[in-house]
Design an enzyme around this catalytic site. Structure first.
Site, PDB file in Angstrom:
ATOM      1  N   LEU A   1       6.312  23.497   9.338  1.00 23.31           N
ATOM      2  CA  LEU A   1       4.997  23.497   8.841  1.00 23.31           C
ATOM      3  C   LEU A   1       4.744  24.698   8.565  1.00 23.31           C
ATOM      4  O   LEU A   1       3.809  24.657   7.102  1.00 23.31           O
ATOM      5  CB  LEU A   1       4.305  23.269  10.470  1.00 23.31           C
ATOM      6  CG  LEU A   1       2.333  22.796   9.740  1.00 23.31           C
ATOM      7  CD1 LEU A   1       3.223  21.370   8.773  1.00 23.31           C
ATOM      8  CD2 LEU A   1       1.787  22.554  10.346  1.00 23.31           C
ATOM      9  N   ASP A   2       5.170  25.578   9.307  1.00 23.49           N
ATOM     10  CA  ASP A   2       4.417  27.367   8.983  1.00 23.49           C
ATOM     11  C   ASP A   2       4.924  28.274   7.702  1.00 23.49           C
ATOM     12  O   ASP A   2       3.564  28.604   6.930  1.00 23.49           O
ATOM     13  CB  ASP A   2       4.685  28.044  10.118  1.00 23.49           C
ATOM     14  CG  ASP A   2       6.213  28.266   9.838  1.00 23.49           C
ATOM     15  OD1 ASP A   2       6.847  27.142   9.928  1.00 23.49           O
ATOM     16  OD2 ASP A   2       6.666  29.296   9.569  1.00 23.49           O
TER      17      ASP A   2
ATOM     18  N   ASP B   1      20.069  20.740   8.048  1.00 25.34           N
ATOM     19  CA  ASP B   1      18.818  21.642   7.876  1.00 25.34           C
ATOM     20  C   ASP B   1      17.966  21.366   8.034  1.00 25.34           C
ATOM     21  O   ASP B   1      16.731  22.082   7.744  1.00 25.34           O
ATOM     22  CB  ASP B   1      19.159  22.616   6.658  1.00 25.34           C
ATOM     23  CG  ASP B   1      20.547  22.867   5.744  1.00 25.34           C
ATOM     24  OD1 ASP B   1      21.975  23.013   6.956  1.00 25.34           O
ATOM     25  OD2 ASP B   1      20.592  22.976   4.896  1.00 25.34           O
TER      26      ASP B   1
ATOM     27  N   LYS C   1      17.494  20.572  13.481  1.00 29.97           N
ATOM     28  CA  LYS C   1      17.864  20.030  14.259  1.00 29.97           C
ATOM     29  C   LYS C   1      18.486  21.106  15.225  1.00 29.97           C
ATOM     30  O   LYS C   1      17.775  20.352  16.891  1.00 29.97           O
ATOM     31  CB  LYS C   1      19.819  18.904  13.936  1.00 29.97           C
ATOM     32  CG  LYS C   1      18.953  18.278  12.598  1.00 29.97           C
ATOM     33  CD  LYS C   1      20.246  17.459  12.537  1.00 29.97           C
ATOM     34  CE  LYS C   1      21.903  18.273  11.713  1.00 29.97           C
ATOM     35  NZ  LYS C   1      20.760  19.088  10.776  1.00 29.97           N
ATOM     36  N   GLY C   2      19.025  21.752  15.063  1.00 32.16           N
ATOM     37  CA  GLY C   2      19.585  23.052  15.959  1.00 32.16           C
ATOM     38  C   GLY C   2      18.065  23.164  17.275  1.00 32.16           C
ATOM     39  O   GLY C   2      18.299  24.015  17.912  1.00 32.16           O
TER      40      GLY C   2
ATOM     41  N   GLN D   1      24.549  17.413   9.789  1.00 32.77           N
ATOM     42  CA  GLN D   1      24.279  17.175   8.475  1.00 32.77           C
ATOM     43  C   GLN D   1      22.768  16.297   8.465  1.00 32.77           C
ATOM     44  O   GLN D   1      21.800  15.955   9.321  1.00 32.77           O
ATOM     45  CB  GLN D   1      24.804  15.976   8.107  1.00 32.77           C
ATOM     46  CG  GLN D   1      26.344  16.675   7.582  1.00 32.77           C
ATOM     47  CD  GLN D   1      27.565  17.281   8.588  1.00 32.77           C
ATOM     48  OE1 GLN D   1      28.026  16.413   9.283  1.00 32.77           O
ATOM     49  NE2 GLN D   1      27.572  19.001   8.816  1.00 32.77           N
TER      50      GLN D   1
ATOM     51  N   GLY E   1      25.465  23.892  10.182  1.00 33.51           N
ATOM     52  CA  GLY E   1      25.200  25.099  10.178  1.00 33.51           C
ATOM     53  C   GLY E   1      24.028  24.877  11.669  1.00 33.51           C
ATOM     54  O   GLY E   1      23.389  24.994  10.558  1.00 33.51           O
ATOM     55  N   HIS E   2      23.976  24.946  13.016  1.00 30.27           N
ATOM     56  CA  HIS E   2      22.930  25.055  13.759  1.00 30.27           C
ATOM     57  C   HIS E   2      22.611  26.214  14.279  1.00 30.27           C
ATOM     58  O   HIS E   2      22.841  27.055  14.734  1.00 30.27           O
ATOM     59  CB  HIS E   2      22.836  23.520  15.119  1.00 30.27           C
ATOM     60  CG  HIS E   2      23.334  22.281  14.008  1.00 30.27           C
ATOM     61  ND1 HIS E   2      23.760  21.220  15.032  1.00 30.27           N
ATOM     62  CD2 HIS E   2      23.955  22.449  12.876  1.00 30.27           C
ATOM     63  CE1 HIS E   2      24.347  20.383  14.254  1.00 30.27           C
ATOM     64  NE2 HIS E   2      23.557  20.948  12.344  1.00 30.27           N
TER      65      HIS E   2
ATOM     66  N   THR F   1      28.588  13.496   2.844  1.00 30.14           N
ATOM     67  CA  THR F   1      29.276  14.379   3.424  1.00 30.14           C
ATOM     68  C   THR F   1      30.689  12.690   3.857  1.00 30.14           C
ATOM     69  O   THR F   1      30.378  11.514   3.592  1.00 30.14           O
ATOM     70  CB  THR F   1      29.338  14.744   4.671  1.00 30.14           C
ATOM     71  OG1 THR F   1      29.961  15.311   4.965  1.00 30.14           O
ATOM     72  CG2 THR F   1      28.265  14.365   5.887  1.00 30.14           C
TER      73      THR F   1
HETATM   74  P1  GDP Z   1      19.946  22.075  10.963  1.00 31.05           P
HETATM   75  O1  GDP Z   1      20.868  22.479  10.668  1.00 31.05           O
HETATM   76  O2  GDP Z   1      18.893  21.551  11.206  1.00 31.05           O
HETATM   77  O3  GDP Z   1      20.417  22.667  12.345  1.00 31.05           O
HETATM   78  O4  GDP Z   1      18.965  23.519  10.906  1.00 31.05           O
HETATM   79  P2  GDP Z   1      19.595  25.089  10.388  1.00 31.05           P
HETATM   80  O5  GDP Z   1      19.397  25.834  11.318  1.00 31.05           O
HETATM   81  O6  GDP Z   1      20.961  24.900   9.182  1.00 31.05           O
HETATM   82  O7  GDP Z   1      18.487  25.227   9.204  1.00 31.05           O
HETATM   83  C1  GDP Z   1      17.033  25.261   9.868  1.00 31.05           C
HETATM   84  C2  GDP Z   1      16.677  26.496  10.104  1.00 31.05           C
HETATM   85  O8  GDP Z   1      15.170  26.720   9.785  1.00 31.05           O
HETATM   86  C3  GDP Z   1      16.260  27.766  11.231  1.00 31.05           C
HETATM   87  O9  GDP Z   1      16.948  29.004  10.221  1.00 31.05           O
HETATM   88  C4  GDP Z   1      16.193  27.780  11.695  1.00 31.05           C
HETATM   89  O10 GDP Z   1      16.089  28.574  12.078  1.00 31.05           O
HETATM   90  C5  GDP Z   1      14.507  27.994  11.243  1.00 31.05           C
HETATM   91  N1  GDP Z   1      13.660  27.367  11.937  1.00 31.05           N
HETATM   92  C6  GDP Z   1      13.009  26.363  12.687  1.00 31.05           C
HETATM   93  N2  GDP Z   1      12.640  25.658  13.028  1.00 31.05           N
HETATM   94  C7  GDP Z   1      11.393  26.526  12.085  1.00 31.05           C
HETATM   95  C8  GDP Z   1      10.363  26.452  12.476  1.00 31.05           C
HETATM   96  O11 GDP Z   1       9.619  25.092  12.571  1.00 31.05           O
HETATM   97  N3  GDP Z   1       9.462  27.185  10.872  1.00 31.05           N
HETATM   98  C9  GDP Z   1      10.611  28.273  10.443  1.00 31.05           C
HETATM   99  N4  GDP Z   1      10.454  29.176   9.734  1.00 31.05           N
HETATM  100  N5  GDP Z   1      11.735  28.221  10.310  1.00 31.05           N
HETATM  101  C10 GDP Z   1      11.968  27.519  11.174  1.00 31.05           C
HETATM  102  P1  IMO Z   2      23.627  20.639   8.845  1.00 30.65           P
HETATM  103  O1  IMO Z   2      24.533  20.030  10.226  1.00 30.65           O
HETATM  104  C1  IMO Z   2      23.045  20.586   4.505  1.00 30.65           C
HETATM  105  C2  IMO Z   2      26.749  19.033   2.373  1.00 30.65           C
HETATM  106  C3  IMO Z   2      26.690  20.101   1.467  1.00 30.65           C
HETATM  107  C4  IMO Z   2      27.732  18.457   0.548  1.00 30.65           C
HETATM  108  C5  IMO Z   2      27.685  17.890   0.925  1.00 30.65           C
HETATM  109  C6  IMO Z   2      29.778  17.694   1.349  1.00 30.65           C
HETATM  110  O2  IMO Z   2      23.773  22.402   9.029  1.00 30.65           O
HETATM  111  O3  IMO Z   2      22.121  20.191   8.697  1.00 30.65           O
HETATM  112  P2  IMO Z   2      31.158  18.742   2.547  1.00 30.65           P
HETATM  113  O4  IMO Z   2      31.188  20.029   3.026  1.00 30.65           O
HETATM  114  O5  IMO Z   2      30.427  18.075   4.347  1.00 30.65           O
HETATM  115  O6  IMO Z   2      32.407  17.316   2.377  1.00 30.65           O
HETATM  116  O7  IMO Z   2      30.020  18.627   1.958  1.00 30.65           O
HETATM  117  O8  IMO Z   2      27.199  17.836   2.557  1.00 30.65           O
HETATM  118  N1  IMO Z   2      26.654  19.494   3.644  1.00 30.65           N
HETATM  119  C7  IMO Z   2      25.288  20.179   3.810  1.00 30.65           C
HETATM  120  N2  IMO Z   2      24.226  19.994   3.956  1.00 30.65           N
HETATM  121  N3  IMO Z   2      23.189  20.860   5.943  1.00 30.65           N
HETATM  122  C8  IMO Z   2      24.190  20.517   6.714  1.00 30.65           C
HETATM  123  O9  IMO Z   2      24.679  20.925   7.874  1.00 30.65           O
HETATM  124  C9  IMO Z   2      25.271  20.320   5.420  1.00 30.65           C
HETATM  125  N4  IMO Z   2      27.097  19.448   5.224  1.00 30.65           N
HETATM  126  C10 IMO Z   2      26.793  19.615   4.799  1.00 30.65           C
HETATM  127  O10 IMO Z   2      26.194  21.017   0.666  1.00 30.65           O
HETATM  128  O11 IMO Z   2      26.326  18.764  -0.817  1.00 30.65           O
HETATM  129 MG    MG Z   3      22.064  23.241   9.110  1.00 30.62          MG
END
Ligand code: GDP
Ligand code: IMO
Ligand code: MG
Length: 442
Positions: free
Chosen positions: A331-332, A13, A16-17, A223, A40-41, A238
């Protein structure tokens, strides 16, 4: 031509998305190489938010080919829903390709994931309960069903009947659950196959074509480094290899085609699920980070645990992934803080420790050793160049780059594409210049 890998440098999280979408502007092909619908990206374009689980984050560009590679695990039901969702938003799925050799998540995988988590009780992993671990376990056990099997009208009924029979024993005897009906599962998966047929390809061949045509390929990790099956905080990980090394295995390419590896890290740390997290904050600052950062899981909606930036795991991510540079996101979220702490080392039973211990029990005992920096107490959301940043924010970034001995090429200050500072072109910038810490670039 440049082929880059984008990986998560923390516990997932990291954003990366957003970074993949941004860099996809100059990519011809984007490949997801591991993980499944546990990911979840999020990609935000103006007022529209796209939450992607299996579809690569390059899908918003009409000419970019998006490949779900061999090392992923595919839940066809969720993938079809995802395709429908993006199509409804006016995004074409015509350029979406699915590897024939990816493994398929079956209904029993989801049931076993849920039941085994319950059975673990206080020792649970905190999985996303999407059947990811059991699908990869069957792959390793050589008992899995692959995408290519779904296309085999003759062989599939027998393969699925045997698989369902074997898993029904587990469901009934181990977990006291109702057995599945093989005929229902077969019919359902034939329907999924019909729906996905036109997207299914030999992905390694397709990627090789792109390599030979000197196209730009971006490999999108899911991940993060600390969730890696081999190099993460086992067993709280994972079941795949999110690290850069996983890209070659999961996509079916040789390491010699990779030009750059970019790590994505938040300006603080989050973690979902169980497992040690030395810099976790249980106070009002942790709540503030969670609220300001909207730290809720994209897949499960769970509240993410939040804490200060941990440079020990940052350095570990640089080492394990061979990072060329970092993208620092969110950073914000730190904008309103009086002061900001960074974990520079651990105190492990009175001993200073600069490295991540291999033992999870030992890691759980590590206490962070912090350095404290002043906050900037003003909004950075509108900053578009390093010069726009408050001095304290710039100093914070320089401190991170120096601690991790890696340059920061991108700074993200909001979820939208435009809320970004490109310090140095992370893909085409001269590699030698990139290897300077940010202090020398500013
Ligand atoms: P990922 O799994 O690595 O793609 O990340 P996620 O999408 O699960 O979680 C990142 C969250 O932070 C998302 O809701 C993005 O829209 C949000 N996000 C990404 N970059 C920034 C940033 O620089 N500032 C803020 N406030 N939100 C961000
Ligand atoms: P993205 O790509 C954050 C975590 C789960 C749990 C562990 C194992 O959005 O960064 P699993 O269902 O994979 O067997 O769960 O890994 N986990 C994540 N945490 N971001 C993810 O994906 C994750 N995918 C799995 O919360 O701790
Ligand atoms: Mg995610």
């Amino acid at each position: 031509m440049a082929n880059v890998i984008v990986i998560g440098a923390q516990w997932g999280d990291e954003g990366k998305g957003k970074i993949t979408d941004l860099l996809s502007r100059s990519a011809d092909v984007v490949v997801r190489y591991q993980g499944g619908v546990n990911a979840g990206h999020t990609v935000v374009v103006r007022d529209r938010t796209f939450k992607l689980h299996l579809i690569p984050s390059g899908i918003l560009y009409p000419n970019t080919e998006c490949i779900i590679g061999s090392g992923t695990v595919i839940d066809p039901q969720v993938l079809i829903e995802e395709i429908d969702r993006i199509e409804a938003l006016g995004i074409s799925s015509e350029n979406l390709y699915i590897s024939q050799t990816a493994h398929v998540t079956m209904p029993y995988h989801r049931l076993i994931d849920q039941a085994s988590e319950e059975k673990r009780g206080k020792h649970k992993i905190g999985t996303t309960k999407r059947g990811i671990g059991p699908t990869y376990a069957d792959k390793s056990e050589r008992a899995g069903i692959r995408v290519i099997d779904l296309l085999d009208k003759e062989g599939l009924p027998d393969l699925m009947t045997r698989s369902v029979k074997a898993k029904n024993e587990v469901l009934e005897k181990l977990y006291g659950l109702e057995p599945l009906k093989a005929e229902d599962v077969i019919e359902q998966y034939f329907q999924y196959a019909d729906r996905l047929r036109s997207h299914i390809v030999d992905s390694s061949l397709k990627i090789d074509d792109a390599v030979r045509s000197r196209k730009n390929i971006l490999f999108e990790g899911a991940q993060g480094t600390l969730l890696d099956l081999d190099h993460g905080t086992y067993p709280y990980v994972t079941s795949s290899n999110p690290i850069s090394g996983g890209a070659c295995v999961g996509a079916g390419v040789g390491p010699t085609i990779i030009d750059r590896v970019i790590g994505v890290a938040k300006a603080y740390t989050t973690r979902v699920g169980e497992g040690p997290f030395p810099t976790e904050l249980h106070d009002e600052i942790g709540t503030l980070l969670g609220d300001r950062g909207a730290e809720f899981g994209t897949t499960t909606g769970r509240r993410r645990r939040c804490g200060w930036f941990d440079a020990v795991i940052g350095r570990y991510a640089v080492r394990i992934n061979g990072l060329d540079c970092l993208a620092i996101t969110k950073l914000d979220v730190l904008d309103s803080l009086e002061e900001i702490k960074v974990c520079v080392a651990y105190d492990a039973d009175g001993e200073k420790c600069n490295h991540l211990p291999n033992s999870t029990a030992q890691f759980a005992k590590c206490r962070p050793i912090y350095e404290t920096l002043p906050g900037w107490k003003q909004s950075t959301e509108e900053c578009r160049a390093l010069e726009d940043l408050p001095k304290e924010a710039l100093d914070y970034l320089k401190f991170l780059a120096e601690l991790m001995e890696v340059p920061i090429a991108i700074v993200s200050l909001g979820a939208s594409r435009d809320q970004t500072i490109i310090v140095e072109d992370p893909i085409h910038g001269p590699k030698r210049a990139l290897l300077q810490p940010i202090a020398n670039n500013s």
